[in-house]
Design a protein around this motif. Structure first.
Motif, PDB file in Angstrom:
ATOM      1  N   UNK A  25       0.847  -1.194   0.000  1.00 26.19           N
ATOM      2  CA  UNK A  25       0.000   0.000   0.000  1.00 26.19           C
ATOM      3  C   UNK A  25       0.881   1.242   0.000  1.00 26.19           C
ATOM      4  N   UNK A  26       0.493   2.249  -0.744  1.00 26.18           N
ATOM      5  CA  UNK A  26       1.236   3.507  -0.752  1.00 26.18           C
ATOM      6  C   UNK A  26       1.228   4.094   0.654  1.00 26.18           C
ATOM      7  N   UNK A  27       2.335   4.733   1.011  1.00 31.07           N
ATOM      8  CA  UNK A  27       2.518   5.247   2.361  1.00 31.07           C
ATOM      9  C   UNK A  27       2.794   6.739   2.308  1.00 31.07           C
ATOM     10  N   UNK A  28       2.671   7.357   3.470  1.00 29.46           N
ATOM     11  CA  UNK A  28       2.926   8.800   3.563  1.00 29.46           C
ATOM     12  C   UNK A  28       4.411   9.097   3.379  1.00 29.46           C
ATOM     13  N   UNK A  29       4.718  10.343   3.094  1.00 30.70           N
ATOM     14  CA  UNK A  29       6.095  10.856   3.052  1.00 30.70           C
ATOM     15  C   UNK A  29       7.020   9.939   2.236  1.00 30.70           C
TER      16      UNK A  29
END
Lengths: 236, 236
Positions: B79-83
């Motif tokens: 899953x795409x993550x922050x920062x």
């Protein structure tokens, strides 16, 4: 839910008196006001839902079910590393499930002792990583010891991470433990253990084991090995 | 020894023409002059000892034995993550043994697509991590796909990392694979998959599995799971 690990001495009449660090984290960093709920974990006593009374006090409201214990008690004998890398090991390996850390002074290491400041910082990191990853204890961090002077406690299974070692899965196949096994796991510095280190650690009772053909960085190897050991021992 | 992964097209008459990036790394960063030796790895062709001729050319001198292959071909649906956290996943999971990455867009994710700049950066990180950890391939990084639109290739075993899933060690017990198994492993964002994501992934053919009672950060979970899977399949 925010999770705080507290000592039994912090609790009086079901009210938890937060440490200055916890109080700062709760009210300044996470901005929780009175009335919001947090989780309070008191190792070997239990987990509770707590209601924030003020920036420094939490009322224990009800008990929560225990967190399932890990399949092994892993003591990581981690060679000291350059720069801030030991701190990264403490963070990642606490999350992975390590329960104690022993900083190991190895032959090739540039860092040869632990300053009181670093020890204090690592303890803070261990506590924060425990809270975030729902460990039911805060890992102990011991003073440093030389690889040439290591004496293992009598009740541990000693392992030494080594690319040429026995595959870990073969090592554990067929092994049975009556109680939760205590595993002492040694992980080398950047560039690996020297032949001298390896000999000392084997003399101390450690068996060389390997995770596979991958080459891991020193900063990850301990966490990776701990997760594998804890998985392999789930039904041992 | 310094290790460079090269494409077959870079080689002519046993001379390797380095890319500008490799040339910079070799001569500027690592300061290797003509006459020093490096390792040249050409995926699906072989590993060679090379002698540096100039900042941009290496002479292949002799073949090295093959690196032992990993026990499974792991495709990480992360899953795409922050920062910058997806970049950390690429680095750590490449080291752990992941062979392909598919960025997954999940319901709760703040990041909903991959910029060409990020994709290019992740490919560079994957290449560098491969070289450092002696992988015999550079992981492919695919364009992003929505968790609700995921179609698994027909030949993979699909797994979804989930604290409430079947213990991974139970899942693999007794399973036999004729060829190197291809494992599609989905790992959620911070805070985990939503119920909707989970349903879509199960519909796509993934089975929820768990590593144990530990709670892992999104940035570590994929690498940890990959190492465990590769260990468990060593003798499957």
């Amino acid at each position: 839910m925010i999770r705080l690990i507290c000592d039994p001495e912090q609790v009086k009449h079901s009210i938890v008196n937060l440490t200055p660090g916890q109080s700062h984290y709760l009210s300044r960093v996470m901005r929780r006001r009175s009335g919001s709920t947090v989780e309070i974990h008191i190792p070997s006593i239990g987990r509770y839902v707590g209601e924030v009374l003020s920036a420094s006090q939490v009322q224990m409201v009800r008990k929560l079910p225990e967190i399932a214990p890990l399949s092994a008690y892993v003591i990581l004998y981690q060679a000291l590393l350059k720069q801030g890398h030991f701190a990264e090991v403490v963070e990642r390996a606490t999350e992975a499930g390590v329960s104690e850390f022993v900083p190991l002074v190895t032959e090739r290491a540039l860092v040869r002792s632990v300053s009181p400041q670093n020890l204090a910082r690592w303890k803070t990191i261990a506590r924060e990583a425990s809270e975030q990853s729902q460990r039911n204890l805060v890992p102990v961090i011991h003073p440093d010891v030389g690889a040439d002077a290591l004496v293992l406690p009598p009740d541990v299974t000693g392992l030494l991470l080594d690319p040429d070692g026995l595959p870990l899965i073969s090592y554990f196949r067929g092994l049975k433990f009556d109680l939760t096994p205590r595993i002492a796991l040694a992980v080398g510095p950047e560039g690996g253990f020297s032949d001298g280190d390896r000999e000392h650690l084997i003399q101390a009772g450690m068996t060389p084991v390997s995770l596979g053909p991958q080459i891991f960085r020193a900063v990850n190897a301990g966490a990776f090995a701990a997760v594998v050991i804890l998985t392999l021992l789930q039904h041992a």
